[in-house]
Write an enzyme that holds these catalytic residues in place. Structure first.
Site, PDB file in Angstrom:
ATOM      1  N   TYR A 161       0.835  -1.200   0.000  1.00  2.19           N
ATOM      2  CA  TYR A 161       0.000   0.000   0.000  1.00  2.19           C
ATOM      3  C   TYR A 161       0.872   1.253   0.000  1.00  2.19           C
ATOM      4  O   TYR A 161       0.632   2.202  -0.759  1.00  2.19           O
ATOM      5  CB  TYR A 161      -0.900  -0.033   1.229  1.00  2.19           C
ATOM      6  CG  TYR A 161      -1.776   1.179   1.414  1.00  2.19           C
ATOM      7  CD1 TYR A 161      -2.949   1.333   0.677  1.00  2.19           C
ATOM      8  CD2 TYR A 161      -1.449   2.162   2.348  1.00  2.19           C
ATOM      9  CE1 TYR A 161      -3.767   2.443   0.855  1.00  2.19           C
ATOM     10  CE2 TYR A 161      -2.257   3.272   2.536  1.00  2.19           C
ATOM     11  CZ  TYR A 161      -3.410   3.407   1.783  1.00  2.19           C
ATOM     12  OH  TYR A 161      -4.201   4.512   1.969  1.00  2.19           O
ATOM     13  N   LYS A 165       1.052   4.348  -2.848  1.00  3.48           N
ATOM     14  CA  LYS A 165       0.805   5.750  -2.523  1.00  3.48           C
ATOM     15  C   LYS A 165       2.037   6.616  -2.762  1.00  3.48           C
ATOM     16  O   LYS A 165       1.934   7.784  -3.162  1.00  3.48           O
ATOM     17  CB  LYS A 165       0.325   5.881  -1.078  1.00  3.48           C
ATOM     18  CG  LYS A 165      -1.066   5.320  -0.828  1.00  3.48           C
ATOM     19  CD  LYS A 165      -2.115   6.013  -1.679  1.00  3.48           C
ATOM     20  CE  LYS A 165      -3.530   5.583  -1.318  1.00  3.48           C
ATOM     21  NZ  LYS A 165      -4.556   6.265  -2.142  1.00  3.48           N
ATOM     22  N   THR A 196     -13.003   4.430   8.386  1.00  2.00           N
ATOM     23  CA  THR A 196     -13.630   3.815   7.221  1.00  2.00           C
ATOM     24  C   THR A 196     -13.395   2.311   7.302  1.00  2.00           C
ATOM     25  O   THR A 196     -12.780   1.815   8.257  1.00  2.00           O
ATOM     26  CB  THR A 196     -13.000   4.353   5.922  1.00  2.00           C
ATOM     27  OG1 THR A 196     -11.599   4.018   5.924  1.00  2.00           O
ATOM     28  CG2 THR A 196     -13.155   5.868   5.836  1.00  2.00           C
TER      29      THR A 196
END
Length: 277
Positions: A161, A165, A196
């Site tokens: 991840y 990014k 989230t």
């Protein structure tokens, strides 16, 4: 190199948000709508988008939507063409669609790593290719690229991840130089650890969790300001500044927030479930 002086705030008229059916994307749709913008939503699931649009309509915020897969250039081009054809122009693009999982990198299925890069990096690239020519022709536009402090400071348990990014960050900073003088402004927007699906699926000890509503309000301010970077969390901003002065110290601080989950992941030997918007 000295930075140009900040530009005056502009009114946001039409905003296109990817990953807009839930989480930060839906919260941003609400915040931009309350600020008077026309809201255009993209996401993979038509039923989820329909539900999101209905929820916004119940609050007095009409929203146009179209299902699109950000990893498919043809799907993105068709959706952007439909949005411009219906509403005339796009003032703000929010590249929010994302995918991530917390895991030990050697235990991550290769296909999952590829999906993170396809969604987070190539998805952003596909939207930029579709929207930037329109903004350049108009001589105006703002692009918020939702990133993460994990793409700025080395983060154990989030290697894939983080890499995706970091790629987004360097793409945006590079394009900023190419677009100088066009009237189009690009921003790396860092929401911070947020409540989230992805946020709840990821563990960072002693790191406070932002609400999607707070992040969304920050996004509206970022779109108006058009700065190169915008941090919704003061803690992330401070960590980034520390890491720029001392990368080793930044890595040590970030490692401290993931030490416990690293031990848990090593004990179970299995990756966390991926989350996406």
């Amino acid at each position: 190199m000295t930075r140009p002086p900040p530009q005056p705030a502009r009114a946001v008229q039409t905003v296109l948000i990817t990953g807009g059916s839930r989480g930060i994307g839906l919260a941003m749709a609400r915040a931009f709508g309350m600020a008077g913008a026309k809201v255009l939503l993209l996401a993979r699931s038509a039923p989820a988008l329909e539900d999101a649009a209905a929820a916004l309509a119940a609050e007095g915020i009409p929203a146009w939507w179209q299902a699109a897969d950000v990893t498919d250039p043809a799907s993105v081009a068709a959706a952007v063409s439909a949005a411009i054809g219906t509403h005339g122009h796009i003032d703000v693009l929010v590249n929010n669609a994302g995918r991530g999982a917390q895991h030990l990198w050697l235990h991550q299925p290769p296909e999952q790593a590829r999906q993170e890069m396809e969604t987070n990096y190539f998805g952003t690239l596909n939207l930029l290719r579709a929207v930037l020519p329109h903004m350049i022709a108009r001589g105006a536009g703002v692009v918020l690229n939702v990133s993460s402090v994990c793409g700025m400071v080395a983060t154990p348990s989030m290697a894939g991840y983080s890499a995706s990014k970091a790629a987004v960050n360097l793409l945006v900073h590079s394009l900023r130089g190419e677009l100088a003088g066009t009237g189009v402004r690009l921003c790396v927007f860092v929401p911070g650890h947020t409540a989230t699906d992805l946020g709840h699926a990821s563990r960072f000890d002693r790191v406070p969790m932002n609400s999607p509503a707070h992040v969304a309000r920050q996004a509206v301010q970022a779109a108006r300001a058009g700065r190169p970077e915008w941090f919704a969390s003061k803690g992330d901003h401070m960590l980034w500044r520390v890491a720029r002065l001392s990368p080793r110290l930044g890595e040590w601080l970030m490692a401290g927030t993931t030490r416990a989950v690293m031990l848990d992941l090593a004990a179970t030997g299995s990756p966390a479930s991926p989350s996406s918007v």
